[in-house]
Design an enzyme around this catalytic site. Structure first.
Site, PDB file in Angstrom:
ATOM      1  CD  GLU A 120      25.497 -38.268  75.655  1.00 28.03           C
ATOM      2  OE1 GLU A 120      25.873 -37.086  75.797  1.00 28.03           O
ATOM      3  OE2 GLU A 120      24.590 -38.602  74.875  1.00 28.03           O
ATOM      4  CD  GLU A 148      23.242 -21.477  65.307  1.00 27.17           C
ATOM      5  OE1 GLU A 148      23.221 -21.864  64.135  1.00 27.17           O
ATOM      6  OE2 GLU A 148      22.476 -20.622  65.745  1.00 27.17           O
ATOM      7  CB  SER A 149      28.675 -23.015  63.302  1.00 27.36           C
ATOM      8  OG  SER A 149      29.888 -22.471  62.886  1.00 27.36           O
ATOM      9  CG  HIS A 202      34.500 -21.271  62.208  1.00 27.65           C
ATOM     10  ND1 HIS A 202      34.402 -21.340  60.841  1.00 27.65           N
ATOM     11  CD2 HIS A 202      33.705 -22.250  62.703  1.00 27.65           C
ATOM     12  CE1 HIS A 202      33.546 -22.310  60.519  1.00 27.65           C
ATOM     13  NE2 HIS A 202      33.121 -22.882  61.636  1.00 27.65           N
ATOM     14  CB  CYS A 249      37.539 -51.421  53.060  1.00 25.89           C
ATOM     15  SG  CYS A 249      37.681 -52.075  54.737  1.00 25.89           S
ATOM     16  CB  SER A 284      32.821 -28.348  59.219  1.00 20.57           C
ATOM     17  OG  SER A 284      31.515 -28.188  58.734  1.00 20.57           O
ATOM     18  NE  ARG A 287      24.702 -26.193  60.436  1.00 16.06           N
ATOM     19  CZ  ARG A 287      24.360 -26.774  59.295  1.00 16.06           C
ATOM     20  NH1 ARG A 287      23.234 -27.466  59.211  1.00 16.06           N
ATOM     21  NH2 ARG A 287      25.139 -26.698  58.235  1.00 16.06           N
TER      22      ARG A 287
END
Lengths: 463, 418
Positions: A31, A334-335, A49, A421, A45, A310
């Site tokens: 990474e 992507e989604s 789904h 905060c 989000s 995305r």
């Protein structure tokens, strides 16, 4: 020499790593950032789904429905919050309702269970705060929510518990094939691996290019979000969508698994893969889009805004396939990538099985995470007032795989600093705890690695 | 369940003053619960002076002012528990808290005083566009880094908001060798004390840009700069006035919010303007036996008045515990004319003692007369050359005045004169 190197520690790389850690293989996850889940996996989000959106027969459709069915068990094994809140696609006119009936048919064909088209009366019962202008909806009871970065951290942590190695801040500069294995180089380091799985998100096309595969392009599509105080998470009982358009599913309103209210995302094609800035225009779009569906959202209670990018491929579907010798692309996720991620991992295993690699299951595989347990009586003090996070939880996050080494990494694992905060009170304490636990100088502690230092040095008196 | 006469939540200036005053009025079974590792609250990091002029006619630093009360708490042996966070208060005054050794504990209180103070509004609440790099701090967080921990948050600073902490930090960072490029204030006037503008900005040639805001934050890892712009009358940025300022740090001093999550959990009625509880002259909230004082009730500009208010709450709590008399019906509520944003107390139910009214105006006004009247009868009248939201107004209504009031509504008005 590793058997397999996975490039990219997002939810896709993480799920693949965890699945592969069930076998007798040496694994390395690479990474470029200072923590896992630093790309799209930390800014999306968080929706699982149901699977009615994607075109029948596409990988997106197949893997979404399958992944969504697997998600509950996986989150239980990993100790990640999951809530089956159901989702609604709201219709405001006849055109919307005919699109909804298309979605219904598509969902049925994709194998989505329990789908239902509901009228205004039932919609109002399910979702009391919905706009008075709504006339009906598609109701998908199998829709759910998770915390996407928590899922990624847990999947990679669990892969590490089962022997996988995680190399952070390893930015791949080049990849060479020699004598039947790959040599992967960063500025500072090199590793060798027999197989490579390219799950590099936005940068998957560049990584594929390093082995001479230029068959696809990835471009960033910006999505901006707003998050509201937990006091208002209850405003949306379900995940509330508009009828989808070409560029996405529109601005949704949903509670998160942690109880905040989430609004967004926008959908804007941009060119810079590293431009995660929010915009005035984007935030206004989010607000207007959300208010269309749920008019009573108290915008005074927004606690933060953020932006995700995305990884959009150029083929209209996920790109999951064998590329050059012993090299698999998992790109354009992507989604509904988050929802599909467990199924993507299984799909990749099937691709590997067709290659010249032996997959023998481990005798001792741990499906649950190995959690570091600090002394509760020593670390009972509450550090984050807003989210009630104790020092115990922060110390635990620093020492449990994959260990947090900076302020944002602690935040994603514990929620310290995610409250109303926004870290005003707890952040100096978190810096102190990180410095102590990691035996580092206070001024070397960063927000998210590299040069994102929190402080720049001592004051006059101290130096 | 352990029983305690008076639980005070927060060991800052309000909590300590309330404890001392309750003690001096006969209540010995007190417990102060403080979340930090020392008493004194935010005063501990306010190492500048200017505290105590009203109360002690002398200037102290924050820690010195805190010590005035901490010493009394120690001398009187008032019990307190540090590193302890209250996580719930029920309407019937069961207080649940967790301490540094883990595990939670619930005690039953006869009376509770809320003195949790306030928090700073954050970047997120402002929706400033741009990236999210390191180098964005609220002024109070930066103050903690510098004054308590001894570390510099940055060396080239832009400050958004001219609240007092921001002004104080402009000077503090300058003294530490940092360069403060500008202080931007969205409003056409500063919300800070005049003396702070003079002593912290003017004396150091730091520009105060009124009617300006930050429209974008730049930088991937550390802040590299901000774009500021002038705003119009509706506080909307004017595009042509955008200006880029290179900096490595953005400090925010854009408002304080009373920390009333516990008040909400106890079902206490809140004032939407102050963000604090609705109280009577005793600082008693809508829940009988639960009192509030200090910045958790409304944000003060001077700690002296926090002490004054906390003493009232302490006396009232002591009286409530020892006499257990039934609360009297509210006799008086207030009607505020345009230009006055809030008043504390909100209600009065007794004419036994003088009551000091604290209120703030909503804008800067020159040459006004403040009038307090009972229908047609003027109770009190005072002329002011200048009133401003950053400086709280105080009016004393004597017991005699209170006794003379015939109506149930008292009108507080601003009359503009030329």
């Amino acid at each position: 020499m590793y058997d397999i190197a996975i490039i990219g520690a997002g939810v896709v790389g993480g799920m693949i790593a965890r699945e592969l850690s069930k076998y007798n293989l040496s694994l390395c996850i690479i990474e470029k950032e200072s923590d896992v889940a630093m790309g799209a996996s930390k800014a999306n989000s968080g929706i699982i789904h149901a699977g009615y959106d994607a075109k029948c027969g596409s990988l997106k459709a197949i893997l979404n429905v399958k992944g969504s069915r697997m998600m509950k068990q996986i989150t239980e094994e990993l100790g990640v919050k999951y809530k089956n809140n159901g989702s609604l696609v709201i219709g405001y006119n006849e055109e919307d309702m005919s699109a909804i009936s298309e979605l219904y048919k598509r969902g049925k064909n994709n194998g989505v269970e329990k789908l239902e088209i509901i009228d205004k009366v039932k919609l109002k019962q399910l979702e009391p705060n919905i706009s008075e202008k709504a006339i009906g909806a598609l109701f998908a009871p199998t829709g759910a929510i998770v915390c996407p970065y928590d899922l990624t951290v847990a999947a990679i942590g669990n892969a590490m518990d089962n022997g996988a190695v995680l190399k952070l801040e390893f930015k791949v500069k080049s990849i060479n094939l020699s004598d039947g294995y790959y040599e992967i180089l960063s500025d500072k380091e090199r590793i060798q691996a027999k197989y490579i799985i390219n799950a590099a998100g936005l940068f998957a096309d560049e990584v594929a290019g390093m082995v001479g595969d230029n068959s696809f392009k990835i471009h960033p599509r910006r999505g901006e979000y707003l998050i509201l105080d937990k006091e208002f998470g209850g405003l949306a009982k379900h995940t509330i969508f508009r009828v989808p358009s070409k560029t996405g599913k529109g601005i949704l309103v949903s509670s998160t698994v942690d109880g905040n209210l989430l609004l967004g995302p926008t959908s804007e094609d941009i060119s810079d893969k590293e431009d995660k800035s929010t915009t005035q225009m984007g935030m206004s779009k989010v607000i207007n889009g959300a208010l269309d569906n749920v008019p009573d959202i108290p915008l005074r209670s927004v606690i933060t805004s953020f932006c995700g990018l995305r990884a959009v491929g150029d083929r209209g579907d996920f790109i999951i396939e064998k590329s050059k010798t012993n090299f698999i692309n998992v790109a354009g996720i992507e989604s509904p990538g988050l929802s599909a991620s467990p199924a993507i991992a299984l799909y990749v295993i099937e691709l590997l099985k067709k290659m010249d690699i032996t997959l023998t299951p481990k005798n001792h595989y741990y499906p649950n995470r190995k959690i570091y347990e600090p002394d509760k009586s020593k670390y009972g003090k509450i550090i984050c007032r807003c989210e009630h996070i104790s020092e115990y939880e922060i110390v635990k996050a620093i020492h449990t795989n994959p260990g947090a080494t900076n302020v944002d990494a602690v935040k994603r694992r514990t929620r310290s600093g995610m409250g109303r905060c926004q870290g005003g009170f707890c952040m100096p304490h978190v810096v102190e705890i990180l410095a102590r636990e990691l035996n580092m100088d206070f001024e070397k502690i960063t927000k998210f690695g590299r040069n994102s230092k929190i402080t720049i040095g001592k004051t006059k008196v101290m130096s | 369940m352990k029983k305690i006469d008076l639980v005070i939540i927060g060991g800052g200036p309000a909590g300590m003053a309330a404890a001392v005053s309750a003690y001096n009025n006969g209540i010995k079974n007190i417990l102060i619960l403080e979340r930090e590792d020392s008493l004194g609250g935010i005063l501990q990091q306010c190492i500048h002076n200017g505290f105590g002029l009203h109360k002690f006619k002398e200037e102290f630093t924050g820690p010195e002012y805190a010590w005035k009360y901490e010493k009394q708490v120690l001398d009187l042996n008032i019990p307190y528990q540090l590193n302890t966070m209250v996580i719930d208060i029920s309407a019937d005054k069961a207080v649940t808290f967790t301490g540094e050794h883990g595990g939670s504990q619930t005690v039953q209180a006869k009376a509770v005083i809320l003195a949790m103070g306030c928090r700073e509004r954050s970047r997120g609440a402002l929706n400033i566009a741009g990236t999210r790099p390191a180098g964005i701090f609220t002024a109070g967080t930066a103050q903690r880094f510098v004054n308590i921990m001894g570390y510099m948050p940055g060396k080239r600073i832009v400050i958004l908001g001219s609240g007092d902490i921001g002004l104080i930090m402009a000077r503090r960072m300058t003294l530490e060798g940092a360069k403060v490029e500008a202080v931007c204030e969205l409003l056409p006037y500063s919300s800070g004390l005049t003396r702070n503008i003079v002593q912290c900005l003017n004396d150091f040639d730091i520009p105060l840009k009124l009617s300006h805001t930050v429209v974008k934050i730049h930088g991937k890892e550390r802040v590299t700069g901000v774009t500021i712009a002038k705003v119009d009358q509706n506080r909307k940025p004017i595009a042509e006035t955008e200006e880029y300022i290179a900096c490595d740090t953005l400090l925010l001093s854009v408002g304080l919010i009373p920390e009333n999550e516990l008040a909400k959990s106890a079902g206490i009625e809140l004032d939407l303007v102050t963000g604090g509880a609705v109280v009577n002259q005793n600082r008693e909230t809508s829940q009988i036996g639960i009192f509030a004082c200090g910045n958790v009730l409304h944000v003060h500009d001077l700690v002296d008045f926090v002490s004054e208010e906390a003493e009232l709450a302490g006396i009232a709590a002591a009286k409530y515990i020892s006499e257990s008399v039934k609360r009297e019906e509210n006799r008086i509520i207030f009607h505020l004319s345009e230009g006055i944003s809030y008043i504390v107390p909100h209600r009065i139910n007794s004419d036994q003692n003088d009551v000091i009214l604290y209120f703030r105006v909503a804008n800067v006004f020159k040459n006004v007369i403040i009038i307090v009247r009972d229908n047609e009868k003027v109770l009190f009248k005072t002329r002011k050359q200048r009133v401003m939201p950053g400086e709280m107004e105080r009016i004393r209504l004597t017991a005699d005045m209170l006794r003379s009031i015939k109506g149930d509504t008292v009108y507080i008005e601003l009359e503009h004169v030329n």
